[in-house]
Motif scaffolding. Structure first.
Motif, short mmCIF file in Angstrom:
data_model
loop_
_atom_site.label_atom_id
_atom_site.label_comp_id
_atom_site.label_asym_id
_atom_site.label_seq_id
_atom_site.Cartn_x
_atom_site.Cartn_y
_atom_site.Cartn_z
N VAL A 145 9.33 9.24 -7.13
CA VAL A 145 8.38 9.45 -6.03
C VAL A 145 7.77 8.12 -5.59
O VAL A 145 7.64 7.85 -4.38
N PHE A 146 7.41 7.30 -6.55
CA PHE A 146 6.79 6.01 -6.18
C PHE A 146 7.76 5.14 -5.39
O PHE A 146 7.40 4.53 -4.39
N LEU A 204 2.78 -1.47 -0.03
CA LEU A 204 1.90 -0.38 -0.46
C LEU A 204 0.77 -0.88 -1.36
O LEU A 204 -0.36 -0.39 -1.28
N ALA A 218 6.46 -3.63 -6.91
CA ALA A 218 6.65 -2.18 -7.05
C ALA A 218 7.12 -1.84 -8.45
O ALA A 218 6.69 -0.85 -9.04
N CYS A 231 2.89 3.27 -14.14
CA CYS A 231 2.85 4.73 -13.96
C CYS A 231 3.71 5.44 -15.00
O CYS A 231 3.34 6.49 -15.53
N ILE A 242 10.33 6.07 -3.57
CA ILE A 242 10.53 6.65 -2.24
C ILE A 242 9.35 6.33 -1.33
O ILE A 242 9.52 5.92 -0.17
N CYS A 243 8.14 6.50 -1.86
CA CYS A 243 6.93 6.20 -1.06
C CYS A 243 6.86 4.72 -0.70
O CYS A 243 6.49 4.36 0.42
N TYR A 244 7.24 3.88 -1.64
CA TYR A 244 7.16 2.44 -1.39
C TYR A 244 8.14 2.03 -0.29
O TYR A 244 7.78 1.28 0.62
N ALA A 287 9.50 3.99 2.00
CA ALA A 287 9.08 4.61 3.26
C ALA A 287 7.92 3.84 3.89
O ALA A 287 7.89 3.61 5.10
N ASN A 288 6.96 3.43 3.05
CA ASN A 288 5.83 2.67 3.57
C ASN A 288 6.27 1.31 4.11
O ASN A 288 5.73 0.82 5.10
N GLN A 326 3.44 -3.26 5.31
CA GLN A 326 4.70 -2.95 4.67
C GLN A 326 4.62 -2.94 3.16
O GLN A 326 5.55 -2.49 2.49
#
Length: 400
Positions: free
Chosen positions: A80-81, A165, A20, A27, A83-85, A87-88, A163
């Motif tokens: 954002v990345f 991303l 990540a 990014c 948080i998304c990671y 959460a995923n 699990q």
């Protein structure tokens, strides 16, 4: 259900966090490039010459003219990345657990297929059998024992890395399905000499190259529709040690459950390969049956009943099968020949290693002689001549 050991969980989280971080860095670099372009344009329009984005943002007129979106874009992208990671990771882990539990409830509970065929399901943890063991966030094991002809049964649910991303993104390019790999350790006295692979064409090619027992004992055959009507020979490839043994193992029930024309229309959605071997030292057991299937969706897990019934039937087929005296003799000769070749290969490799070691030692001595003075070289040469003379005398004494 037994949970992942803490050390394994930490290793998994650390590895995925590293992936990540690399993605976030990429990014942020892209976002930083966008920020640099806008800030540089504003600074130039204001008549300022700056060397970096940081210098430009120190100027009040540039700071206030720069949009909020651009000013905080790298930080927003990173946040954002992450948080998304996270959460995923949570959602993917839960989804994989639901799929594994769906399989266990369908086939491991009281009155289910595995419960009717084995006296005990689950490994004993702290005195009580645990039905489902979690090996990682995407891999689960089910153990069973207490059936004739076999020592134990292990089913490994190898699910998608939901699990992760980045793994999910890779599935867009290289799709992957959830799988179940079944390993059955057979009793040595209940399995005749045998090597057999039945697989889809791509997997058959890979297995024939990667499995040492298949390379040593098996060969591809063309299945005769006259001898085995309905077998999907165009969709499955067969590698076997004995052609006659293959036909003997394809019983009427096996064809009805798995390989018959009507049956394979259903089972082809899930069947990947089977590998039966009495010469598999690298596997779960030397005498083993291994089968691999794709898993159906979570709410259609009962669709796998037919292939699992065929899997359990194979235990009885292999356990009760007997080779003729001629077939046993041929199998024994093949194994003796293979053992002799392995010994010869091992001896050759050992001799080659010793020869290489002698060459290296000789090269070291030559390098050492080059660094000697003339007097030292003369002494070294005299010592070598004495050694060679003694060796020659010993050889003559042995011959006499």
């Amino acid at each position: 259900m037994t949970q992942i050991p803490t050390s394994t969980m930490l290793q998994t989280v650390f590895r995925q966090s590293l992936y990540a971080l690399l993605a976030v860095s990429a990014c942020v670099q892209l976002a930083h490039a966008e920020t640099q372009r806008e800030v540089s344009n504003i600074a130039q329009s204001s008549g300022h010459a700056v060397k970096s984005v940081t210098d430009a943002l120190d100027l009040p007129e540039v700071w206030w003219k720069t949009s909020q979106y651009v000013r905080w874009l790298p930080e927003v992208v990173m946040g954002v990345f992450i948080i998304c990671y996270i959460a995923n990771m949570w959602v993917g882990r839960a989804k994989n657990t639901d799929i594994a539990m769906a399989f266990a409830k369908t086939y491991c509970t009281e009155g289910s297929l595995l419960e009717r065929n084995f006296s005990q399901i689950g490994a004993r943890i702290d005195g009580a059998p645990d039905m489902l063991l979690r090996e990682s966030m995407h891999k689960f094991n089910i153990y069973a024992t207490g059936r004739r002809f076999c020592k134990n049964f292990q089913a490994t649910l190898d699910l998608k890395h939901r699990q992760d991303l980045l793994s999910l993104a890779s599935y867009v390019i290289s799709p992957r399905k959830d799988r179940i790999d079944i390993d059955i350790a057979m009793n040595e006295t209940n399995m005749q000499p045998l090597v057999l692979v039945i697989a889809t064409p791509r997997l058959a090619k890979d297995l024939s190259k990667s499995l040492p027992d298949v390379k040593s004992f098996a060969r591809p055959i063309d299945v005769s529709q006259h001898e085995l009507p309905g077998f999907p020979s165009k969709r499955l490839h067969v590698w076997t040690e004995s052609k006659s043994t293959f036909y003997e193992l394809m019983t009427e029930k096996v064809m009805d459950l798995l390989f018959g024309r009507a049956a394979f229309e259903e089972t082809s959605k899930y069947f990947r390969y089977l590998h039966f071997s009495s010469e598999n030292p690298e596997g779960f057991s030397k005498h083993s049956l291994k089968l691999s299937f794709d898993l159906p969706p979570e709410n259609q897990m009962q669709d796998l009943t037919q292939v699992l019934t065929a899997t359990l039937h194979f235990i009885d087929v292999i356990g009760s099968h007997q080779l003729s005296p001629e077939a046993k003799d041929k199998a024994a000769k093949r194994r003796a020949k293979q053992a002799a070749e392995e010994r010869k290969s091992t001896a050759g490799e050992r001799e080659q290693a010793q020869q290489l070691k002698r060459q290296e030692k000789k090269q070291e001595e030559l390098e050492k002689v080059k660094r000697m003075t003339p007097e030292q070289r003369a002494k070294f040469k005299a010592r070598e001549e004495r050694i060679q003379t003694k060796r020659a005398m010993k050889q003559r004494m042995v011959r006499a």
